[in-house]
Structures are given as structure tokens and as C-alpha cells.
Design an enzyme around this catalytic site. Structure first.
Site, mmCIF file in Angstrom:
data_model
loop_
_atom_site.group_PDB
_atom_site.id
_atom_site.type_symbol
_atom_site.label_atom_id
_atom_site.label_comp_id
_atom_site.label_asym_id
_atom_site.label_seq_id
_atom_site.Cartn_x
_atom_site.Cartn_y
_atom_site.Cartn_z
ATOM 1 N N GLN A 122 40.789 -13.462 -53.877
ATOM 2 C CA GLN A 122 39.951 -14.455 -53.217
ATOM 3 C C GLN A 122 39.159 -13.830 -52.075
ATOM 4 O O GLN A 122 39.618 -13.783 -50.936
ATOM 5 C CB GLN A 122 40.799 -15.623 -52.703
ATOM 6 N N PHE A 123 37.959 -13.381 -52.391
ATOM 7 C CA PHE A 123 37.115 -12.736 -51.387
ATOM 8 C C PHE A 123 36.719 -13.689 -50.282
ATOM 9 O O PHE A 123 36.414 -13.266 -49.172
ATOM 10 C CB PHE A 123 35.879 -12.098 -52.031
ATOM 11 N N THR A 124 36.774 -14.998 -50.530
ATOM 12 C CA THR A 124 36.342 -15.962 -49.516
ATOM 13 C C THR A 124 37.257 -15.975 -48.294
ATOM 14 O O THR A 124 36.889 -16.561 -47.274
ATOM 15 C CB THR A 124 36.229 -17.385 -50.094
#
Length: 151
Positions: free
Chosen positions: A78-80
């Protein structure tokens, strides 16, 4: 690296309506890889999470680790987690590692968890995913590794 870790009684992840991973008792870990992160950071994060005492032992609270309860991990990239919302109304992801840089570090995290004897289910790196879980407690923790150290 940043991780959001939730103690669960069960969880699953689907891509395009098809389930690609499922666990029972364990941890759901949302894993974010930053631009400055390394494989060494992934290994430190994995060791911290598999040994973290967040499970009950009878009536006693935080006494047992994922390894001790024989639990599993659902690891979701999850890059967010590196979204910066300090300015404007749209998050900036400038601090997140790009996909080609992040994927091998995420894979190293998963491999380190598996090497510790914990079964790991995953989503699909870079895909839009639907994660369903039953949070146990609820227990949710944020863990960050910077320069090889847990902060």
C-alpha cells in the site's frame, strides 16, 4: 517502511472480484515502502511484527506473538501509506518508492515473515484490491522503520 497492523480473527483480499488471499487468526499488515527504504528495513519490520505481543493469553491482554499463537499474516502492499496531505487537497506520493523499486522490498518483507515460520497470504502488488477483515479488539498499530530502526 510503514505498516498498519491489525489483529484479526479472519481476513481476505480480492482482485477483480476473485479472492487471491485469505487468513484466519492473525495480522493484516498494510505495507508501505518509502523511497529511502531497503531490504534491510523490510527484514527489521518483519522481525518486529512476527514477534510483537498483541494476542491474548486467556484473560491476560497483550501476551503472545503471531508465532506463539500459530497465526497467519495477510500482507498488502500500500503505497498510499506515504501520502502527504500537508498541502492542498490531493495527497502527494513523492516519498513513496516507485513500483519497480518497492516490489522487491515488499517481496523481501514477505520472505522474511515466511522464514520466521509464519504463513503469509498476499494480494497482487500494484493492483486495486478489496480487503475484508474482522478486527479483533479492535487492535490496530502503526509501525515505522527508518534507517534500520523501529520508530
Amino acid at each position: 517502511m510503514r505498516a498498519i497492523c491489525q489483529r484479526v480473527t479472519g481476513a481476505s483480499v480480492s482482485v477483480d472480484g476473485v479472492e487471491v488471499g485469505r487468513i484466519g487468526t492473525g495480522l493484516v499488515v498494510l505495507v508501505g515502502v518509502g523511497a529511502a527504504d531497503s531490504v534491510a528495513d523490510a527484514e527489521v519490520l518483519a522481525a518486529k511484527l512476527v514477534g510483537l505481543r498483541v494476542f491474548r493469553d486467556g484473560d491476560r491482554g497483550f501476551e503472545r506473538s503471531l508465532v506463539e499463537v500459530g497465526g497467519s499474516m495477510l500482507a498488502i502492499s500500500q503505497f498510499t501509506l506515504f501520502g502527504d496531505v500537508r498541502r492542498g487537497r490531493r495527497p502527494s506520493f513523492a516519498e513513496a518508492a516507485g513500483g519497480p523499486e518497492a516490489e522487491p522490498i515488499y517481496d523481501a518483507f514477505v520472505a522474511a515473515v515466511e522464514a520466521a515460520g509464519v504463513p503469509v497470504a498476499t494480494g497482487v502488488f500494484g493492483a486495486m484490491m478489496e480487503v475484508a477483515l474482522t478486527n479483533d479488539g479492535p487492535v490496530t498499530l502503526v509501525v515505522e522503520v527508518v534507517d534500520g530502526r523501529v520508530r
